[in-house]
Design an enzyme around this catalytic site. Structure first.
Site, PDB file in Angstrom:
ATOM      1  N   PHE A 102      13.568 -25.229  -9.982  1.00 40.26           N
ATOM      2  CA  PHE A 102      13.028 -23.877 -10.124  1.00 40.26           C
ATOM      3  C   PHE A 102      13.930 -22.866  -9.403  1.00 40.26           C
ATOM      4  O   PHE A 102      14.265 -23.036  -8.240  1.00 40.26           O
ATOM      5  CB  PHE A 102      11.609 -23.814  -9.554  1.00 40.26           C
ATOM      6  CG  PHE A 102      10.997 -22.446  -9.606  1.00 40.26           C
ATOM      7  CD1 PHE A 102      10.680 -21.852 -10.823  1.00 40.26           C
ATOM      8  CD2 PHE A 102      10.751 -21.739  -8.444  1.00 40.26           C
ATOM      9  CE1 PHE A 102      10.120 -20.590 -10.880  1.00 40.26           C
ATOM     10  CE2 PHE A 102      10.183 -20.476  -8.488  1.00 40.26           C
ATOM     11  CZ  PHE A 102       9.872 -19.891  -9.708  1.00 40.26           C
ATOM     12  N   GLN A 103      14.335 -21.854 -10.136  1.00 42.02           N
ATOM     13  CA  GLN A 103      15.206 -20.778  -9.649  1.00 42.02           C
ATOM     14  C   GLN A 103      16.541 -21.299  -9.112  1.00 42.02           C
ATOM     15  O   GLN A 103      17.146 -20.699  -8.214  1.00 42.02           O
ATOM     16  CB  GLN A 103      14.490 -19.928  -8.593  1.00 42.02           C
ATOM     17  CG  GLN A 103      13.334 -19.110  -9.194  1.00 42.02           C
ATOM     18  CD  GLN A 103      12.781 -18.060  -8.263  1.00 42.02           C
ATOM     19  OE1 GLN A 103      12.855 -18.195  -7.039  1.00 42.02           O
ATOM     20  NE2 GLN A 103      12.205 -17.006  -8.820  1.00 42.02           N
ATOM     21  N   LYS A 115      18.637 -24.280   1.131  1.00 40.81           N
ATOM     22  CA  LYS A 115      17.463 -24.095   1.994  1.00 40.81           C
ATOM     23  C   LYS A 115      17.458 -25.076   3.154  1.00 40.81           C
ATOM     24  O   LYS A 115      17.044 -24.738   4.274  1.00 40.81           O
ATOM     25  CB  LYS A 115      16.186 -24.246   1.156  1.00 40.81           C
ATOM     26  CG  LYS A 115      14.952 -23.642   1.808  1.00 40.81           C
ATOM     27  CD  LYS A 115      13.796 -23.514   0.825  1.00 40.81           C
ATOM     28  CE  LYS A 115      12.592 -22.840   1.472  1.00 40.81           C
ATOM     29  NZ  LYS A 115      11.468 -22.674   0.516  1.00 40.81           N
ATOM     30  N   GLU A 117      17.570  -6.307  -6.702  1.00 36.86           N
ATOM     31  CA  GLU A 117      18.740  -6.824  -5.987  1.00 36.86           C
ATOM     32  C   GLU A 117      20.029  -6.085  -6.326  1.00 36.86           C
ATOM     33  O   GLU A 117      20.911  -5.948  -5.471  1.00 36.86           O
ATOM     34  CB  GLU A 117      18.913  -8.324  -6.273  1.00 36.86           C
ATOM     35  CG  GLU A 117      17.846  -9.208  -5.666  1.00 36.86           C
ATOM     36  CD  GLU A 117      16.630  -9.407  -6.559  1.00 36.86           C
ATOM     37  OE1 GLU A 117      15.758 -10.230  -6.211  1.00 36.86           O
ATOM     38  OE2 GLU A 117      16.556  -8.740  -7.629  1.00 36.86           O
ATOM     39  N   MET A 126      28.251  11.457 -22.181  1.00 34.12           N
ATOM     40  CA  MET A 126      29.639  11.049 -22.389  1.00 34.12           C
ATOM     41  C   MET A 126      29.796  10.275 -23.693  1.00 34.12           C
ATOM     42  O   MET A 126      30.782  10.455 -24.418  1.00 34.12           O
ATOM     43  CB  MET A 126      30.116  10.197 -21.208  1.00 34.12           C
ATOM     44  CG  MET A 126      31.614   9.957 -21.216  1.00 34.12           C
ATOM     45  SD  MET A 126      32.569  11.488 -21.077  1.00 34.12           S
ATOM     46  CE  MET A 126      32.632  11.686 -19.306  1.00 34.12           C
TER      47      MET A 126
END
Length: 573
Positions: A122-123, A172, A60, A486
């Site tokens: 959940f999630q 949802k 993502e 760097m």
């Protein structure tokens, strides 16, 4: 499919309303990754395959960077979709990057059913509080009736004024809910949001008076010029004023890098002249830049002798870091033409000569050695020089973060606006590969070249899978010095060469690319460099070229941390 943006009501699910909004806003490409809480939107997407192209990234974070790449080169809003929980939290680094670099994005995240909010389902994660610090605006939708108005606001807020990322979290149930849809109506104003300040003619007149009287005026051009689509207005102002023009890393490309008034890049690894002469100019004209610490060095010793004119669209930037003698608020597309009519046409030949003298000093002490080295090891500078000779500035160059980034910004030739894409404010390693993928979908009809180091290349290397699946023509150039260069440079210069956790081992990048059905080549000898670059550029499709460069080369000039722009160091000798 019939046009649903009509006056008669049609019953649509929240998911389809979201996709209809994308179409009405002119979106062609969406970057994302599905999951349980956003499945209804992806189910609806099945019926929009002929109208919306969805690019399935492999992480993502890469979806955000890809959308940034599209937005940066096209000037349009990038669009992202992700699921709840880890899908949403994986967006955070990209959102922060987009916020600091003023990139317009609309991100849609799925969320658990409304009745499960706050239950640690959940999630489930509190996306609003997680993303509030890294978005321009965020909002949670629990009722599909809200979606048309909220989405219109999201696109308007993302692209107006000082652009930035917006996130809309949709439960949802709202995705599944069917409601009466009366069409989509883009937003053009909000009562509590004034993105374009009204310019003050008095301040513009004061600016013109200072510029007309100045003997050593100096312009620093920032990305705000491009964000305001004011490149032509800026060019007319610069050419009439005759003032030397430098740029920030994100402002690069606002005018061709070989323009007669162009004097180079300011900042920690910018050019010698623009940095030291910042403290010798009598009027400093900052256009669409925010006086970042990497540009100013020590603020208490920055341009104290100069009158400061600051053009910016965001009132919060005025006097935030550097006090402005004349603040000019507003979109520079509106303010610059007014200023141009008020200034005298001048040349400032003697002042320009000072910059040329500084460039000669920099060339003798650094640039010639970097671009045409005598040593056996290849330098990053000579690789970019050879690339320049082949592209002639007719390319989109996307860089990651590190030594290669600064070398590429210093030596690349840019002929067009919005062709330098890099992570500026946040400095996000792993930005380059997905951003380059997104840049291809920005439809600039220029080759897209992703320049990265061996460290950053491994942070989102899984996006080679995205290239394998969708075939964007990305030319991948890895400058491999076998170090986190760097950080190693700072440890050498400021930490007594105590090299800690910077000696990084890498895979065989060419074999990894081959595993994704992407051809590649490794170049370790100077005599093979041009042939390797030509093969990369001429190959039809994606190609990976790994070039081995010197392990302990440093990037100079450099303004050491805590020092002023006048204390810039030309080399380590």
């Amino acid at each position: 499919m019939k046009n649903l943006n009509q006056s008669t009501a049609t019953e649509l699910s929240g998911s389809r309303i979201i996709l209809e909004a994308f179409l009405q806003e002119g979106v062609k490409t969406v970057f994302g990754y599905p999951g349980g809480a956003i499945i209804p939107i992806y189910d609806a997407l099945y019926d929009y395959k002929d109208q919306l192209e969805h690019i399935l990234v492999r992480h993502e974070q890469a979806a955000v960077h890809a959308a940034q790449g599209l937005a940066r080169v096209s000037g349009k809003v990038g669009v992202v979709m992700a699921t709840s929980g880890p899908g949403a939290t994986n967006l955070v680094t990209g959102l922060a990057d987009a916020l600091l670099d003023n990139t317009p994005l609309v991100c849609i995240t799925g969320q658990v059913f409304e009745h499960l909010l706050g239950t640690d389902a959940f999630q489930e994660i509190d996306v609003m509080n997680v993303t509030s610090p890294v978005t321009k605006w965020n909002y949670q939708v629990t009722d599909a009736n809200e979606l048309p108005e909220v989405l219109a606001k999201a696109f308007y807020i993302a692209k107006s004024g000082r652009p930035g990322p917006v996130l809309i979290d949709v439960t949802k149930n709202a995705q599944l809910q069917k409601v009466a849809y009366n069409g989509y109506f883009p937003c053009h104003s909000l009562r509590s949001y004034k993105p374009d300040p009204t310019p003050s003619l008095e301040h513009i007149e004061q600016a013109a008076e200072l510029i007309n009287k100045a003997e050593r005026p100096f312009i620093i051009a920032g990305q705000g010029i491009m964000l305001g689509k004011a490149e032509q207005e800026f060019l007319e102002f610069a050419e009439k004023s005759g003032v030397p023009v430098a740029w920030t890393a994100l402002g690069m490309g606002v005018l061709p890098t070989d323009h007669p008034h162009a004097v180079g890049m300011v900042g920690m690894h910018g050019n010698y002249g623009p940095n030291i002469l910042t403290n010798q100019c009598d009027v400093l004209i900052a256009v669409g830049m925010r006086f970042d610490d990497r540009v100013t060095g020590r603020l208490d010793q920055y341009a104290k002798q100069a009158k400061i004119i600051h053009f910016d669209i965001d009132p919060s930037e005025i006097n935030k870091n550097v006090k402005a003698d004349v603040p000019v608020l507003g979109n520079c597309k509106e303010t610059l033409p007014i200023l141009t009519t008020l200034i005298q046409k001048r040349k400032h030949s003697e002042w320009h000569q000072r910059f040329k003298d500084c460039l000669e000093v920099e060339s003798i002490n650094l640039i010639n050695e970097e671009l045409y080295p005598n040593e056996e090891e290849m330098t990053m500078g000579e690789v970019i020089r050879c690339l320049n000779e082949m592209t002639k500035g007719e390319a989109v160059i996307v860089t990651d973060v590190g030594q290669h980034q600064m070398i590429t910004c210093r030596y690349s030739n840019f002929q067009h606006s919005r062709t330098n894409v890099t992570s500026g404010g946040l400095g996000t390693m792993g930005f380059c590969l997905p951003a380059a993928i997104g840049a291809v979908y920005g439809e600039r009809n220029l080759p897209v070249i992703a320049v990265m180091g061996d460290g950053g290349a491994q942070m989102n290397i899984q996006e080679l899978g995205t290239i394998m699946q969708y075939h964007p023509e990305v030319k991948i150039l890895i400058l491999n010095n076998s170090y986190l260069g760097m950080v190693r440079q700072w440890q050498e210069l400021f930490h007594e060469e105590r090299y800690s956790s910077v000696d990084i081992q890498s895979p065989d990048f060419v074999q990894v690319a081959n595993g994704y059905h992407i051809p590649g080549r490794k170049v370790a000898q100077r005599e093979d460099l041009k042939e390797g670059l030509e093969e990369m550029l001429s190959h039809k499709g994606a190609f990976l070229l790994e070039v081995m460069t010197g392990k302990k080369h440093n990037v100079f000039p450099m303004i050491p941390q805590g020092k002023s722009v006048s204390e810039i160091v030309l080399n380590h000798k």
